[in-house]
Motif scaffolding. Structure first.
Motif, PDB file in Angstrom:
ATOM      1  N   GLY A   5       0.781  -1.230   0.000  1.00 21.66           N
ATOM      2  CA  GLY A   5       0.000   0.000   0.000  1.00 21.66           C
ATOM      3  C   GLY A   5       0.806   1.271   0.000  1.00 21.66           C
ATOM      4  O   GLY A   5       0.261   2.356   0.248  1.00 21.66           O
ATOM      5  N   HIS A   6       2.106   1.197  -0.322  1.00 25.74           N
ATOM      6  CA  HIS A   6       2.960   2.384  -0.319  1.00 25.74           C
ATOM      7  C   HIS A   6       3.337   2.865  -1.711  1.00 25.74           C
ATOM      8  O   HIS A   6       4.033   3.880  -1.839  1.00 25.74           O
ATOM      9  CB  HIS A   6       4.236   2.126   0.485  1.00 25.74           C
ATOM     10  CG  HIS A   6       4.036   2.156   1.967  1.00 25.74           C
ATOM     11  ND1 HIS A   6       3.803   3.323   2.657  1.00 25.74           N
ATOM     12  CD2 HIS A   6       4.017   1.159   2.876  1.00 25.74           C
ATOM     13  CE1 HIS A   6       3.661   3.042   3.952  1.00 25.74           C
ATOM     14  NE2 HIS A   6       3.777   1.741   4.107  1.00 25.74           N
ATOM     15  N   ALA A   7       2.925   2.170  -2.747  1.00 25.95           N
ATOM     16  CA  ALA A   7       3.189   2.614  -4.117  1.00 25.95           C
ATOM     17  C   ALA A   7       1.887   2.532  -4.899  1.00 25.95           C
ATOM     18  O   ALA A   7       1.104   1.586  -4.734  1.00 25.95           O
ATOM     19  CB  ALA A   7       4.272   1.765  -4.777  1.00 25.95           C
ATOM     20  N   HIS A   8       1.656   3.537  -5.736  1.00 27.53           N
ATOM     21  CA  HIS A   8       0.369   3.646  -6.422  1.00 27.53           C
ATOM     22  C   HIS A   8       0.560   4.043  -7.879  1.00 27.53           C
ATOM     23  O   HIS A   8       1.550   4.699  -8.229  1.00 27.53           O
ATOM     24  CB  HIS A   8      -0.510   4.693  -5.726  1.00 27.53           C
ATOM     25  CG  HIS A   8      -0.761   4.403  -4.288  1.00 27.53           C
ATOM     26  ND1 HIS A   8      -1.756   3.547  -3.862  1.00 27.53           N
ATOM     27  CD2 HIS A   8      -0.125   4.840  -3.165  1.00 27.53           C
ATOM     28  CE1 HIS A   8      -1.732   3.475  -2.543  1.00 27.53           C
ATOM     29  NE2 HIS A   8      -0.756   4.247  -2.099  1.00 27.53           N
ATOM     30  N   SER A   9      -0.404   3.669  -8.691  1.00 26.68           N
ATOM     31  CA  SER A   9      -0.420   4.077 -10.092  1.00 26.68           C
ATOM     32  C   SER A   9      -1.693   4.858 -10.381  1.00 26.68           C
ATOM     33  O   SER A   9      -2.749   4.587  -9.802  1.00 26.68           O
ATOM     34  CB  SER A   9      -0.333   2.860 -11.017  1.00 26.68           C
ATOM     35  OG  SER A   9      -1.421   1.972 -10.805  1.00 26.68           O
ATOM     36  N   VAL A  10      -1.579   5.838 -11.266  1.00 28.31           N
ATOM     37  CA  VAL A  10      -2.737   6.543 -11.829  1.00 28.31           C
ATOM     38  C   VAL A  10      -2.703   6.259 -13.324  1.00 28.31           C
ATOM     39  O   VAL A  10      -1.681   6.495 -13.976  1.00 28.31           O
ATOM     40  CB  VAL A  10      -2.680   8.052 -11.552  1.00 28.31           C
ATOM     41  CG1 VAL A  10      -3.876   8.751 -12.189  1.00 28.31           C
ATOM     42  CG2 VAL A  10      -2.655   8.316 -10.053  1.00 28.31           C
ATOM     43  N   GLU A  11      -3.797   5.737 -13.851  1.00 25.29           N
ATOM     44  CA  GLU A  11      -3.813   5.181 -15.198  1.00 25.29           C
ATOM     45  C   GLU A  11      -4.858   5.866 -16.073  1.00 25.29           C
ATOM     46  O   GLU A  11      -5.972   6.122 -15.620  1.00 25.29           O
ATOM     47  CB  GLU A  11      -4.133   3.683 -15.132  1.00 25.29           C
ATOM     48  CG  GLU A  11      -3.325   2.924 -14.108  1.00 25.29           C
ATOM     49  CD  GLU A  11      -4.160   1.947 -13.286  1.00 25.29           C
ATOM     50  OE1 GLU A  11      -3.652   1.463 -12.262  1.00 25.29           O
ATOM     51  OE2 GLU A  11      -5.325   1.694 -13.676  1.00 25.29           O
ATOM     52  N   CYS A  12      -4.504   6.126 -17.319  1.00 23.03           N
ATOM     53  CA  CYS A  12      -5.450   6.633 -18.311  1.00 23.03           C
ATOM     54  C   CYS A  12      -5.793   5.513 -19.287  1.00 23.03           C
ATOM     55  O   CYS A  12      -4.895   4.924 -19.899  1.00 23.03           O
ATOM     56  CB  CYS A  12      -4.856   7.826 -19.059  1.00 23.03           C
ATOM     57  SG  CYS A  12      -4.822   9.350 -18.106  1.00 23.03           S
ATOM     58  N   TRP A  13      -7.075   5.259 -19.410  1.00 25.67           N
ATOM     59  CA  TRP A  13      -7.565   4.196 -20.277  1.00 25.67           C
ATOM     60  C   TRP A  13      -8.430   4.802 -21.374  1.00 25.67           C
ATOM     61  O   TRP A  13      -9.129   5.788 -21.155  1.00 25.67           O
ATOM     62  CB  TRP A  13      -8.405   3.198 -19.486  1.00 25.67           C
ATOM     63  CG  TRP A  13      -7.656   2.489 -18.405  1.00 25.67           C
ATOM     64  CD1 TRP A  13      -7.360   2.968 -17.155  1.00 25.67           C
ATOM     65  CD2 TRP A  13      -7.101   1.178 -18.463  1.00 25.67           C
ATOM     66  NE1 TRP A  13      -6.664   2.039 -16.438  1.00 25.67           N
ATOM     67  CE2 TRP A  13      -6.491   0.924 -17.203  1.00 25.67           C
ATOM     68  CE3 TRP A  13      -7.060   0.186 -19.453  1.00 25.67           C
ATOM     69  CZ2 TRP A  13      -5.853  -0.277 -16.927  1.00 25.67           C
ATOM     70  CZ3 TRP A  13      -6.431  -1.011 -19.172  1.00 25.67           C
ATOM     71  CH2 TRP A  13      -5.829  -1.238 -17.927  1.00 25.67           C
ATOM     72  N   ARG A  14      -8.383   4.179 -22.550  1.00 25.48           N
ATOM     73  CA  ARG A  14      -9.259   4.568 -23.655  1.00 25.48           C
ATOM     74  C   ARG A  14      -9.656   3.307 -24.406  1.00 25.48           C
ATOM     75  O   ARG A  14      -8.798   2.567 -24.880  1.00 25.48           O
ATOM     76  CB  ARG A  14      -8.573   5.555 -24.583  1.00 25.48           C
ATOM     77  CG  ARG A  14      -9.507   6.184 -25.602  1.00 25.48           C
ATOM     78  CD  ARG A  14      -8.821   7.342 -26.297  1.00 25.48           C
ATOM     79  NE  ARG A  14      -9.742   8.070 -27.139  1.00 25.48           N
ATOM     80  CZ  ARG A  14      -9.420   9.140 -27.854  1.00 25.48           C
ATOM     81  NH1 ARG A  14      -8.189   9.605 -27.797  1.00 25.48           N
ATOM     82  NH2 ARG A  14     -10.304   9.738 -28.607  1.00 25.48           N
TER      83      ARG A  14
END
Length: 231
Positions: A113-122
């Protein structure tokens, strides 16, 4: 995020995710010499790049893109895929500092829980995103990628919006680049950065804010509004 020039210490031996968090807490971070080089180095820049959350800027065209919802933005649904995309060869970035040991360490941090991703999907395709490390009220941006125009920039706007919504106070960019300057990034001496880091680490922001859904209009509104202090 992603500056090729740095000064590094001697190569390190094996260390685990807790050691990695201790590095961030001390104001240093690891990098690899190259994608196929198994060594890891600690980096402590003399001057640090920071994206001030209170001074974050969103260019007008990007505001329209984010508000339009052309990308579906998610968080932590494809962390490994984002990491792989950041490490993959791209124009102007044929090699990568993300080697095998780095990838394993950040995967372990994500599992904790200490690393995260923010993702753009299409159309259910991953077209851009970023990842980083969270420690208290500090978030350390590590790398980003884009397969469509503005996809990584939209992910950055969503990251800043979610950090503001949750009460984070520091977004570390590691190095100041021309790309990040358009968003208001600044450079400061490492000593000044460490003071900000010490204060931010004591905060306890709302962890769900990084994960919970957010619309494009909400992302722009949060990204541009003043920050609020968390406790």
């Amino acid at each position: 995020m992603d500056e090729p020039g740095f000064s590094a210490s001697a190569p390190l031996g094996g260390f685990g995710p807790e050691d990695l968090l201790n590095c961030y807490a001390a104001g240093v971070f690891p990098m690899g010499e190259g994608r196929d080089d198994p060594r890891i180095f600690l980096v402590e820049p003399e001057r640090r790049g920071v994206l001030p959350l209170d001074g974050f800027r969103v260019p007008a065209r990007l505001r329209r893109t984010v508000r339009s919802g052309v990308f579906e933005v998610r968080a932590d649904t494809a962390f490994g895929a984002v990491l792989d995309a950041c490490a993959a060869p791209a124009p102007g970035r044929e090699d990568s500092w993300i080697n095998g040991p780095i990838r394993r360490l950040y995967g372990q941090l994500h599992a904790r829980g200490h690393a995260h991703s923010v993702e753009c999907w299409r159309d259910e395709r991953l077209v851009g995103g970023l990842y980083g490390v969270n420690l208290g009220g500090a978030f350390f941006g590590e790398s980003m990628f884009s397969r469509e125009r503005d996809a990584s920039k939209a992910a950055l706007v969503h990251l800043v919006a979610r950090l503001k919504r949750g009460g984070w106070r520091l977004l570390d960019a590691q190095f100041l680049t021309a790309h990040l300057s358009q968003f208001g990034a600044v450079e400061m001496p490492q000593a000044a950065y460490l003071t900000l880091l010490s204060s931010a680490r004591r905060l306890r922001p709302d962890a769900r804010s990084l994960i919970d859904p957010m619309t494009g209009p909400e992302a722009v509104a949060y990204a541009l509004q003043p920050t609020t202090q968390a406790s």
